[in-house]
Scaffold this active site. Structure first.
Site, PDB file in Angstrom:
ATOM      1  CG  HIS A 267      -2.120   0.962   1.250  1.00  0.00           C
ATOM      2  ND1 HIS A 267      -2.615   1.783   0.387  1.00  0.00           N
ATOM      3  CD2 HIS A 267      -2.859   1.149   2.330  1.00  0.00           C
ATOM      4  CE1 HIS A 267      -3.561   2.306   0.416  1.00  0.00           C
ATOM      5  NE2 HIS A 267      -3.720   2.203   1.903  1.00  0.00           N
ATOM      6  CG  HIS A 308      -3.957   0.007  -8.162  1.00  0.00           C
ATOM      7  ND1 HIS A 308      -5.411  -0.143  -7.860  1.00  0.00           N
ATOM      8  CD2 HIS A 308      -3.424   0.910  -7.137  1.00  0.00           C
ATOM      9  CE1 HIS A 308      -5.642   0.915  -6.887  1.00  0.00           C
ATOM     10  NE2 HIS A 308      -4.683   1.485  -6.389  1.00  0.00           N
ATOM     11  CG  ASP A 365       2.776   4.468  -3.725  1.00  0.00           C
ATOM     12  OD1 ASP A 365       2.854   5.899  -3.265  1.00  0.00           O
ATOM     13  OD2 ASP A 365       2.129   3.844  -3.342  1.00  0.00           O
TER      14      ASP A 365
HETATM   15  N1  CMC Z   1       5.419  -7.129  -9.847  1.00  0.00           N
HETATM   16  C1  CMC Z   1       5.349  -8.418 -10.376  1.00  0.00           C
HETATM   17  N2  CMC Z   1       4.195  -9.178 -10.405  1.00  0.00           N
HETATM   18  C2  CMC Z   1       3.042  -8.535  -9.967  1.00  0.00           C
HETATM   19  C3  CMC Z   1       3.063  -7.173  -9.307  1.00  0.00           C
HETATM   20  C4  CMC Z   1       4.294  -6.711  -9.365  1.00  0.00           C
HETATM   21  N3  CMC Z   1       4.134  -5.560  -8.751  1.00  0.00           N
HETATM   22  N4  CMC Z   1       1.869  -7.019  -9.035  1.00  0.00           N
HETATM   23  C5  CMC Z   1       1.040  -7.805  -9.360  1.00  0.00           C
HETATM   24  N5  CMC Z   1       1.711  -8.883  -9.985  1.00  0.00           N
HETATM   25  C6  CMC Z   1       1.331 -10.348 -10.428  1.00  0.00           C
HETATM   26  C7  CMC Z   1       1.026 -11.267  -9.404  1.00  0.00           C
HETATM   27  O1  CMC Z   1       2.178 -12.064  -8.957  1.00  0.00           O
HETATM   28  C8  CMC Z   1      -0.160 -11.980 -10.001  1.00  0.00           C
HETATM   29  O2  CMC Z   1       0.311 -12.796 -10.940  1.00  0.00           O
HETATM   30  P1  CMC Z   1      -0.257 -14.231 -11.354  1.00  0.00           P
HETATM   31  O3  CMC Z   1      -1.424 -13.870 -11.980  1.00  0.00           O
HETATM   32  O4  CMC Z   1       0.649 -14.974 -12.358  1.00  0.00           O
HETATM   33  O5  CMC Z   1      -0.314 -14.916  -9.801  1.00  0.00           O
HETATM   34  C9  CMC Z   1      -0.986 -11.012 -10.878  1.00  0.00           C
HETATM   35  O6  CMC Z   1       0.160  -9.843 -10.973  1.00  0.00           O
HETATM   36  C10 CMC Z   1      -2.105 -10.186 -10.010  1.00  0.00           C
HETATM   37  O7  CMC Z   1      -1.708  -9.677  -8.830  1.00  0.00           O
HETATM   38  P2  CMC Z   1      -2.336  -9.696  -7.640  1.00  0.00           P
HETATM   39  O8  CMC Z   1      -1.314  -9.800  -6.555  1.00  0.00           O
HETATM   40  O9  CMC Z   1      -3.400 -10.830  -7.460  1.00  0.00           O
HETATM   41  O10 CMC Z   1      -2.915  -8.302  -7.342  1.00  0.00           O
HETATM   42  P3  CMC Z   1      -3.412  -7.594  -6.154  1.00  0.00           P
HETATM   43  O11 CMC Z   1      -4.689  -6.729  -6.763  1.00  0.00           O
HETATM   44  O12 CMC Z   1      -3.899  -8.580  -5.054  1.00  0.00           O
HETATM   45  O13 CMC Z   1      -2.412  -6.743  -5.630  1.00  0.00           O
HETATM   46  C11 CMC Z   1      -0.843  -4.664  -5.361  1.00  0.00           C
HETATM   47  C12 CMC Z   1      -2.114  -5.240  -6.232  1.00  0.00           C
HETATM   48  C13 CMC Z   1      -0.758  -3.365  -5.813  1.00  0.00           C
HETATM   49  C14 CMC Z   1      -0.801  -5.303  -3.846  1.00  0.00           C
HETATM   50  C15 CMC Z   1       0.300  -5.576  -6.194  1.00  0.00           C
HETATM   51  O14 CMC Z   1       0.298  -5.165  -7.667  1.00  0.00           O
HETATM   52  C16 CMC Z   1       1.680  -5.274  -5.800  1.00  0.00           C
HETATM   53  O15 CMC Z   1       2.178  -5.662  -4.959  1.00  0.00           O
HETATM   54  N6  CMC Z   1       2.277  -4.037  -6.200  1.00  0.00           N
HETATM   55  C17 CMC Z   1       3.434  -3.634  -5.752  1.00  0.00           C
HETATM   56  C18 CMC Z   1       3.405  -2.881  -4.460  1.00  0.00           C
HETATM   57  C19 CMC Z   1       2.913  -1.481  -4.788  1.00  0.00           C
HETATM   58  O16 CMC Z   1       3.383  -0.765  -5.847  1.00  0.00           O
HETATM   59  N7  CMC Z   1       1.887  -0.984  -4.162  1.00  0.00           N
HETATM   60  C20 CMC Z   1       1.475   0.338  -4.258  1.00  0.00           C
HETATM   61  C21 CMC Z   1      -0.127   0.054  -4.900  1.00  0.00           C
HETATM   62  S1  CMC Z   1      -0.830   1.692  -5.113  1.00  0.00           S
HETATM   63  C22 CMC Z   1      -0.564   2.787  -3.817  1.00  0.00           C
HETATM   64  C23 CMC Z   1      -1.543   2.293  -2.849  1.00  0.00           C
HETATM   65  O17 CMC Z   1      -2.437   1.467  -2.836  1.00  0.00           O
HETATM   66  O18 CMC Z   1      -1.255   2.708  -1.570  1.00  0.00           O
END
Ligand code: CMC
Length: 430
Positions: A267, A308, A365
């Site tokens: 987050h 996201h 971010d």
């Molecule tokens: N790098 C590599 N792979 C990723 C990433 C990433 N940053 N984000 C998602 N994926 C992959 C994930 O492994 C999954 O792959 P698969 O379908 O093969 O299993 C697919 O994309 C879907 O991801 P998810 O984890 O199911 O998506 P989510 O909606 O649960 O998570 C997230 C969203 C923001 C937590 C995630 O994208 C992430 O960890 N990003 C990096 C951290 C980040 O930048 N966070 C800030 C978010 S925006 C500001 C805020 O909210 O505060």
């Protein structure tokens, strides 16, 4: 027009029921499942709340596929270009853009609450100098409830308003106190003749031994970032504030819970993690290695600032911040090699099938840390900056929830997968 309904059929018993469908002003309809437990003896299962609307809200709208973000109906791009953080705060809290007189009064109300009780200031001495500022900030905000017993009736609209003003006004002061504590410098008192963001920079960077001049370019850049971070509907920290607040807990405790939820790298902690990651990558030649690691399911590494839950397109805030990075670095006459690296990383990742197929784009971010760094704000303070801006959204959502006559405690259910009933065995018999 016929009312839309969904039919739910239990194929084993043949029992059917019609589920009401609710429509908002824009966005997908939602199926009202409130009675499925009563009618079918089942719960819904949605870990991570990916498809669950936990509440109705009138504050912020996101269309993740189109990359649209509206505060009270206004596109964030227009607010970023034409508005100010104070005006956006008024808008989020009140629902309407203020008149000039309303904005002046609101700004004055906020600036009158910027000081914190001297006893609260002494709390910082209890922290080690290298304590993470988010730890200090969440603790001090929670402690604010101990100072305002006379104005904490959550059912009193005037008390709720005073609380809103206090949180928004005092968070920069608390953040600056945490910063000064880690530096070992004396605390700098707020200056109410300065704008919200100019005052924040003054409290961060002024020292008693020489005059400090707030660069208007820096104050304007911070104001822009604060507008973009001010609200984002039911994100994890806002939902945390709502859940904690739904118990009737005092609002300072609820905001402190929100600060803690924001801290995580998935987050708000991502802004700090992005710069750490860019530094770790080091140079353009290393990008393919790190992109490969991000794709490798056996590695815990993720591209921070990418992806996201809601946006499956460019995060509109990331686009605005990326454009602002060029302007701010140029106006401040500095450069940042990590910005160049971030641009290359974005370019490479967006051509990679893994990121394309999963619709992973840079989020808010990814570039914000470049601007914070250019302003001299230390990395450990990035998430605190996010918290200051988001405090407005948290307060607006908390207010909306408490003012709703239908509000009740948030209490999710579960799918139990543990042991079934068994009898206690004496310790000698195990
Ligand atoms: N790098 C590599 N792979 C990723 C990433 C990433 N940053 N984000 C998602 N994926 C992959 C994930 O492994 C999954 O792959 P698969 O379908 O093969 O299993 C697919 O994309 C879907 O991801 P998810 O984890 O199911 O998506 P989510 O909606 O649960 O998570 C997230 C969203 C923001 C937590 C995630 O994208 C992430 O960890 N990003 C990096 C951290 C980040 O930048 N966070 C800030 C978010 S925006 C500001 C805020 O909210 O505060």
């Amino acid at each position: 027009m016929t009312e839309k309904k969904f039919e739910l059929t239990d194929l084993s018993s043949g029992k059917k029921s019609l589920l009401p469908v609710k429509s908002g002003t824009i966005g997908p309809d939602v199926i009202d499942i409130a009675h499925i437990a009563r009618d079918h003896d089942v719960f819904s299962f949605d870990p991570g709340f990916g498809v669950t609307a936990a509440t109705e809200s009138k504050i912020t709208y996101i269309d993740g596929d189109a990359g649209v973000l509206l505060y009270r109906g206004y596109p964030v791009e227009q607010l970023a270009e034409k508005s100010s953080f104070m005006e956006v705060s008024y808008l989020l809290l009140d629902g309407q853009l203020p008149s000039r007189a309303q904005l002046e009064k609101f700004t004055r109300d906020i600036s009158r609450h910027t000081m914190i009780n001297e006893s609260l200031l002494r709390f910082f001495n209890g922290f080690h100098h290298n304590a993470h500022p988010m730890a200090m900030v969440s603790a001090v905000i929670a402690s604010m409830s101990a100072f305002y017993h006379d104005s904490m009736d959550i059912n009193n609209p005037r008390h709720r308003e005073i609380f809103a003003h206090r949180v928004i006004a005092k968070l920069p002061t608390i953040a600056a106190a945490a910063h000064k504590h880690s530096l070992g410098q004396p605390f700098v008192y707020p200056r109410n003749d300065l704008s919200y963001c100019a005052n924040l920079l003054h409290m961060f960077f002024a020292v008693p031994c020489e005059p400090y001049y707030v660069d208007p370019v820096a104050a304007e850049a911070l104001d822009l970032l604060f507008i973009l971070h001010a609200d984002h509907e039911q994100n994890a920290s806002t939902s945390t504030v709502r859940l904690a607040g739904s118990t009737g807990a005092n609002p300072y405790a609820a905001i402190s819970a929100g600060v803690s939820a924001l801290w995580g790298p998935a987050h708000g902690g991502a802004n700090e993690a992005v710069l750490n990651m860019l530094e770790q990558i080091g140079s353009v030649e290393n990008i393919p290695k790190y992109v490969a690691m991000a794709k490798d399911k056996n590695s815990h590494f993720r591209l921070m600032g990418f992806g996201h839950r809601v946006y499956k397109n460019f995060d509109p805030r990331a686009k605005i911040i990326r454009a602002a990075c060029y302007k701010v670095l140029e106006k401040l006459g500095t450069s940042n090699p990590l910005f160049e690296l971030a641009l290359r990383l974005e370019e490479i990742a967006l051509k990679d099938d893994y990121f394309v197929e999963r619709k992973l784009y840079p989020n808010v971010d990814f570039y914000s840390g470049v601007i914070y760094s250019a302003l001299g704000i230390p990395r450990s303070m990035f998430t605190v900056m996010f918290a200051i801006a988001r405090s407005v959204g948290w307060v607006a959502h908390w207010q909306e929830m408490i003012a709703d006559p239908a509000f009740r405690i948030g209490r999710p259910r579960q799918l139990y997968t543990g042991a079934t009933r068994r009898d206690y065995a004496e310790i000698t018999k195990r």
